[in-house]
Scaffold this motif. Structure first.
Motif, PDB file in Angstrom:
ATOM      1  N   ALA A 123       0.834  -1.205   0.000  1.00 31.65           N
ATOM      2  CA  ALA A 123       0.000   0.000   0.000  1.00 31.65           C
ATOM      3  C   ALA A 123       0.868   1.254   0.000  1.00 31.65           C
ATOM      4  O   ALA A 123       0.545   2.250  -0.658  1.00 31.65           O
ATOM      5  CB  ALA A 123      -0.922  -0.004   1.216  1.00 31.65           C
ATOM      6  N   THR A 124       1.987   1.200   0.717  1.00 30.10           N
ATOM      7  CA  THR A 124       2.897   2.343   0.744  1.00 30.10           C
ATOM      8  C   THR A 124       3.476   2.600  -0.636  1.00 30.10           C
ATOM      9  O   THR A 124       3.599   3.747  -1.078  1.00 30.10           O
ATOM     10  CB  THR A 124       4.025   2.093   1.760  1.00 30.10           C
ATOM     11  N   LYS A 125       3.823   1.524  -1.350  1.00 31.96           N
ATOM     12  CA  LYS A 125       4.331   1.670  -2.712  1.00 31.96           C
ATOM     13  C   LYS A 125       3.275   2.298  -3.618  1.00 31.96           C
ATOM     14  O   LYS A 125       3.576   3.195  -4.418  1.00 31.96           O
ATOM     15  CB  LYS A 125       4.753   0.309  -3.256  1.00 31.96           C
ATOM     16  N   LEU A 126       2.030   1.848  -3.510  1.00 30.12           N
ATOM     17  CA  LEU A 126       0.965   2.415  -4.334  1.00 30.12           C
ATOM     18  C   LEU A 126       0.786   3.903  -4.062  1.00 30.12           C
ATOM     19  O   LEU A 126       0.383   4.661  -4.943  1.00 30.12           O
ATOM     20  CB  LEU A 126      -0.348   1.663  -4.084  1.00 30.12           C
ATOM     21  N   GLY A 127       1.083   4.320  -2.847  1.00 35.45           N
ATOM     22  CA  GLY A 127       1.007   5.732  -2.504  1.00 35.45           C
ATOM     23  C   GLY A 127       2.236   6.521  -2.907  1.00 35.45           C
ATOM     24  O   GLY A 127       2.343   7.713  -2.591  1.00 35.45           O
ATOM     25  N   GLY A 128       3.187   5.870  -3.588  1.00 31.74           N
ATOM     26  CA  GLY A 128       4.383   6.560  -4.057  1.00 31.74           C
ATOM     27  C   GLY A 128       5.442   6.755  -3.000  1.00 31.74           C
ATOM     28  O   GLY A 128       6.307   7.627  -3.141  1.00 31.74           O
ATOM     29  N   ALA A 129       5.414   5.938  -1.939  1.00 35.53           N
ATOM     30  CA  ALA A 129       6.349   6.147  -0.828  1.00 35.53           C
ATOM     31  C   ALA A 129       7.098   4.872  -0.464  1.00 35.53           C
ATOM     32  O   ALA A 129       7.376   4.612   0.710  1.00 35.53           O
ATOM     33  CB  ALA A 129       5.602   6.685   0.387  1.00 35.53           C
ATOM     34  N   ALA A 130       7.463   4.069  -1.468  1.00 39.94           N
ATOM     35  CA  ALA A 130       8.224   2.850  -1.181  1.00 39.94           C
ATOM     36  C   ALA A 130       9.554   3.166  -0.514  1.00 39.94           C
ATOM     37  O   ALA A 130      10.088   2.358   0.252  1.00 39.94           O
ATOM     38  CB  ALA A 130       8.453   2.061  -2.473  1.00 39.94           C
ATOM     39  N   HIS A 131      10.105   4.349  -0.804  1.00 39.52           N
ATOM     40  CA  HIS A 131      11.378   4.723  -0.178  1.00 39.52           C
ATOM     41  C   HIS A 131      11.243   4.840   1.336  1.00 39.52           C
ATOM     42  O   HIS A 131      12.213   4.603   2.068  1.00 39.52           O
ATOM     43  CB  HIS A 131      11.885   6.039  -0.765  1.00 39.52           C
ATOM     44  N   VAL A 132      10.051   5.194   1.827  1.00 35.96           N
ATOM     45  CA  VAL A 132       9.846   5.299   3.273  1.00 35.96           C
ATOM     46  C   VAL A 132       9.963   3.926   3.924  1.00 35.96           C
ATOM     47  O   VAL A 132      10.592   3.769   4.979  1.00 35.96           O
ATOM     48  CB  VAL A 132       8.483   5.950   3.580  1.00 35.96           C
ATOM     49  N   THR A 133       9.373   2.905   3.294  1.00 33.00           N
ATOM     50  CA  THR A 133       9.502   1.547   3.822  1.00 33.00           C
ATOM     51  C   THR A 133      10.969   1.135   3.885  1.00 33.00           C
ATOM     52  O   THR A 133      11.427   0.557   4.880  1.00 33.00           O
ATOM     53  CB  THR A 133       8.713   0.556   2.957  1.00 33.00           C
ATOM     54  N   ALA A 134      11.728   1.433   2.827  1.00 27.04           N
ATOM     55  CA  ALA A 134      13.145   1.067   2.803  1.00 27.04           C
ATOM     56  C   ALA A 134      13.924   1.802   3.885  1.00 27.04           C
ATOM     57  O   ALA A 134      14.720   1.198   4.622  1.00 27.04           O
ATOM     58  CB  ALA A 134      13.731   1.366   1.424  1.00 27.04           C
ATOM     59  N   ILE A 135      13.716   3.098   4.006  1.00 23.26           N
ATOM     60  CA  ILE A 135      14.427   3.893   5.014  1.00 23.26           C
ATOM     61  C   ILE A 135      14.071   3.420   6.416  1.00 23.26           C
ATOM     62  O   ILE A 135      14.940   3.268   7.287  1.00 23.26           O
ATOM     63  CB  ILE A 135      14.101   5.385   4.820  1.00 23.26           C
ATOM     64  N   ASN A 136      12.789   3.157   6.657  1.00 26.09           N
ATOM     65  CA  ASN A 136      12.370   2.687   7.978  1.00 26.09           C
ATOM     66  C   ASN A 136      12.957   1.321   8.298  1.00 26.09           C
ATOM     67  O   ASN A 136      13.317   1.036   9.451  1.00 26.09           O
ATOM     68  CB  ASN A 136      10.852   2.629   8.058  1.00 26.09           C
ATOM     69  N   THR A 137      13.080   0.446   7.293  1.00 23.08           N
ATOM     70  CA  THR A 137      13.694  -0.862   7.514  1.00 23.08           C
ATOM     71  C   THR A 137      15.155  -0.715   7.912  1.00 23.08           C
ATOM     72  O   THR A 137      15.643  -1.379   8.842  1.00 23.08           O
ATOM     73  CB  THR A 137      13.574  -1.727   6.247  1.00 23.08           C
ATOM     74  N   LEU A 138      15.874   0.168   7.228  1.00 29.37           N
ATOM     75  CA  LEU A 138      17.279   0.403   7.571  1.00 29.37           C
ATOM     76  C   LEU A 138      17.410   1.013   8.965  1.00 29.37           C
ATOM     77  O   LEU A 138      18.348   0.698   9.709  1.00 29.37           O
ATOM     78  CB  LEU A 138      17.920   1.305   6.525  1.00 29.37           C
ATOM     79  N   THR A 139      16.478   1.877   9.332  1.00 29.31           N
ATOM     80  CA  THR A 139      16.489   2.444  10.681  1.00 29.31           C
ATOM     81  C   THR A 139      16.253   1.360  11.727  1.00 29.31           C
ATOM     82  O   THR A 139      16.940   1.310  12.757  1.00 29.31           O
ATOM     83  CB  THR A 139      15.430   3.547  10.799  1.00 29.31           C
ATOM     84  N   LEU A 140      15.297   0.469  11.485  1.00 29.97           N
ATOM     85  CA  LEU A 140      15.046  -0.615  12.434  1.00 29.97           C
ATOM     86  C   LEU A 140      16.273  -1.522  12.568  1.00 29.97           C
ATOM     87  O   LEU A 140      16.600  -1.979  13.672  1.00 29.97           O
ATOM     88  CB  LEU A 140      13.831  -1.430  11.988  1.00 29.97           C
ATOM     89  N   ARG A 141      16.965  -1.777  11.473  1.00 29.89           N
ATOM     90  CA  ARG A 141      18.190  -2.577  11.556  1.00 29.89           C
ATOM     91  C   ARG A 141      19.237  -1.881  12.428  1.00 29.89           C
ATOM     92  O   ARG A 141      19.942  -2.530  13.215  1.00 29.89           O
ATOM     93  CB  ARG A 141      18.754  -2.817  10.157  1.00 29.89           C
ATOM     94  N   SER A 142      19.343  -0.570  12.289  1.00 27.79           N
ATOM     95  CA  SER A 142      20.304   0.175  13.105  1.00 27.79           C
ATOM     96  C   SER A 142      19.919   0.124  14.579  1.00 27.79           C
ATOM     97  O   SER A 142      20.781  -0.037  15.453  1.00 27.79           O
ATOM     98  CB  SER A 142      20.377   1.625  12.625  1.00 27.79           C
ATOM     99  N   LEU A 143      18.628   0.259  14.867  1.00 32.02           N
ATOM    100  CA  LEU A 143      18.179   0.163  16.255  1.00 32.02           C
ATOM    101  C   LEU A 143      18.458  -1.228  16.819  1.00 32.02           C
ATOM    102  O   LEU A 143      18.847  -1.371  17.990  1.00 32.02           O
ATOM    103  CB  LEU A 143      16.684   0.484  16.334  1.00 32.02           C
ATOM    104  N   ARG A 144      18.288  -2.244  15.993  1.00 33.66           N
ATOM    105  CA  ARG A 144      18.596  -3.616  16.429  1.00 33.66           C
ATOM    106  C   ARG A 144      20.084  -3.757  16.755  1.00 33.66           C
ATOM    107  O   ARG A 144      20.454  -4.380  17.759  1.00 33.66           O
ATOM    108  CB  ARG A 144      18.186  -4.597  15.328  1.00 33.66           C
TER     109      ARG A 144
END
Length: 501
Positions: A123-144
């Motif tokens: 749904a995020t990709k359909l809204g034109g914001a797939a980059h947000v999912t990618a950035i948030n995933t990288l942030t979660l990895r850093s927090l881990r």
């Protein structure tokens, strides 16, 4: 005449050092960390935490693919920089923080995450914001990674539905003194650059290193975000085919306290500037509050408006967006009022490669032609000039007025930064001419001899810059584009609502 906003608290006796680009910023962080021991602490928050080599690239179909490294980062990586250790591709900053934790220091980190983006990537990709999912995933990895070395690390899921937690702040204390960093630079690999921007080093940014009483405001802002994030209902966020608990049971509170400050620091006056969005807004369910204890805090807006309103000699605006027609009307009014005022706009020569295609020409046209230049005669328009830094992503968010006032922080010249995203920065007086000379010589590629007029006159012929003809070419701006601008790209939390587009 006072350029600082009278209604805001002012900290005197401070020292502000503007740090230009990632190499200078990372060296200052490493230096500050070296003295942190058992009585010290390190607190940081960012819009994007990228503490390893992971990155992403945008695909033609609108998706975002995670990669081993940002496609345009420096390679090979300079040894000794505090983001990546090239010997084993581990995060050198995480290793530095782990060493501080082993020495007894307290380390806490916040990274912005949109829970809906990581839970619903399609749904995020359909809204034109797939980059947000990618950035948030990288942030979660850093927090881990940070949790693995003993830090308390939380995803910051607070704020407005259409906004983000955009503050980029770091606070480092050795137990006797505290230094704060705030600006536009995320702790992320591809943001690193030397001032010459050679090769793939295309990122330009500015961060303020602050010492003295003003760092108390840094602590108070971080504490507000920490407590709001900690008090939220724990969520299980998807991460690499597993679950990441947003708030572990072991998470501790951060109490109000006075941070240690050296008795003598400097001679500059500093104001902390924040944006905390409106907490209630129209939506397809009944209105609900965010988890922030304060709301409708628009200090950044108020400080900018006041300082620009005092301008007599020049207003300099450096920003990647330049989307706020409201800001440009303040500048236009200043041009009408002050007959000798010069205005310089500097923005990016290339788009941020981490962003999907955005209608920058349409938005810039609306801001410049229909706000900044509207109603000005030819003589008044001639005192306004605009430039792009050739081949460089100008990501800094800084404004200078009359060599008397400057601000550095995370706030873009956009409605979302003034009203919707969570932002932090500083305004300061004292030392502004030295900052202006350092920053402008970086862009001009030379150091003009003489006083301010010589520096102002050097802009039109500066080799690293492309001058933008004003007014810009008119670009159609449909009602549909205007709705998308207001609802998604540049929302205003005071009146935001989503419509079917």
């Amino acid at each position: 005449m006072t350029y600082l906003l009278p209604e805001l608290p002012t900290s005197v006796g401070c020292s502000v050092t503007p740090l230009i680009d990632g190499a200078e910023h990372s060296a200052a962080i490493r230096e500050a960390l070296e003295s942190v021991g058992p009585d010290g602490f390190v607190y940081l928050t960012g819009w994007w935490l990228g503490l390893g080599r992971g990155g992403f690239e945008l695909l033609p179909n609108g998706d975002a693919r995670l990669t081993e490294a940002p496609p345009y980062c420096v390679d090979p990586w300079p040894e000794g920089e505090p983001f990546v250790d090239p010997a084993n591709e581990e995060s050198a900053l995480v290793k530095l923080l782990a060493a501080r934790i082993a020495a007894g220091a307290e380390v806490r980190a916040l990274g912005w995450v949109s829970a809906s983006a990581v839970r619903h990537p399609r749904a995020t990709k359909l809204g034109g914001a797939a980059h947000v999912t990618a950035i948030n995933t990288l942030t979660l990895r850093s927090l881990r990674e940070l949790r693995a070395v003993g830090a308390e690390a939380l995803p910051s899921t607070i704020g407005h539905l259409a906004g983000s937690s955009h503050s980029k702040l770091m606070l480092i204390s050795d137990g006797r003194n505290t230094v704060g960093f705030t600006g536009g630079l995320d702790l992320e690999l591809s943001r690193w650059s030397r001032p010459d921007h050679h090769g793939k080093q295309i990122w330009h940014d500015v961060v303020a290193r602050v010492q003295g009483p003003a760092v108390q405001g840094f602590y108070d802002h971080f504490r507000t975000l920490w407590e709001a994030s900690r008090s939220g209902r724990p969520q299980n966020l998807p991460l690499d085919n597993a679950r990441f608990v947003s708030v572990p049971a072991s998470t501790t509170s951060l109490p109000p306290r006075a941070v240690p400050i050296s008795a003598t620091e400097g001679s500059q006056s500093v104001q902390n500037l924040r944006t905390l969005p409106a907490t209630k807004y129209p939506w397809y369910v009944p209105t609900r509050p965010t988890s922030l204890p304060e709301a409708n805090v628009f200090e950044y807006r108020d400080a900018l408006r006041h300082a620009i309103g005092q301008a007599q000699r020049y207003v300099y605006l450096e920003d990647p967006l330049m989307w706020s027609g409201e800001v440009m009307t303040w500048v236009r009014d200043a041009v009408r009022r002050a007959p000798d005022l010069r205005v310089i706009l500097l923005t990016a020569g290339v788009d941020d490669p981490n962003d999907p295609p955005l209608p920058h020409p349409e938005y810039f046209c609306q801001t410049v032609n229909h706000a900044l230049l509207a109603g000005l005669d030819d003589t008044e328009q001639a005192r306004i000039s605009a430039y792009r830094r050739r081949g460089v992503v100008v990501h800094a968010k800084t404004v200078l007025v009359d060599d008397e006032w400057a601000c550095i922080g995370s706030c873009n010249l956009a409605q979302r930064s003034l009203y919707t995203d969570i932002e932090h920065g500083i305004a300061f007086t004292g030392g502004v001419p030295a900052y202006r000379e350092k920053l402008w010589s970086h862009h001009l590629g030379t150091t003009p001899a003489g006083a301010l007029p010589a520096w102002l006159d050097a802009w039109p012929t500066a080799k690293p810059l492309d001058r933008v003809a004003l007014p810009v070419d008119e670009v159609p701006f449909s009602a549909r584009q205007r709705r998308r601008y207001q609802d998604f790209h540049d929302p205003d939390s005071r009146q935001w609502r989503v419509r079917i587009l």
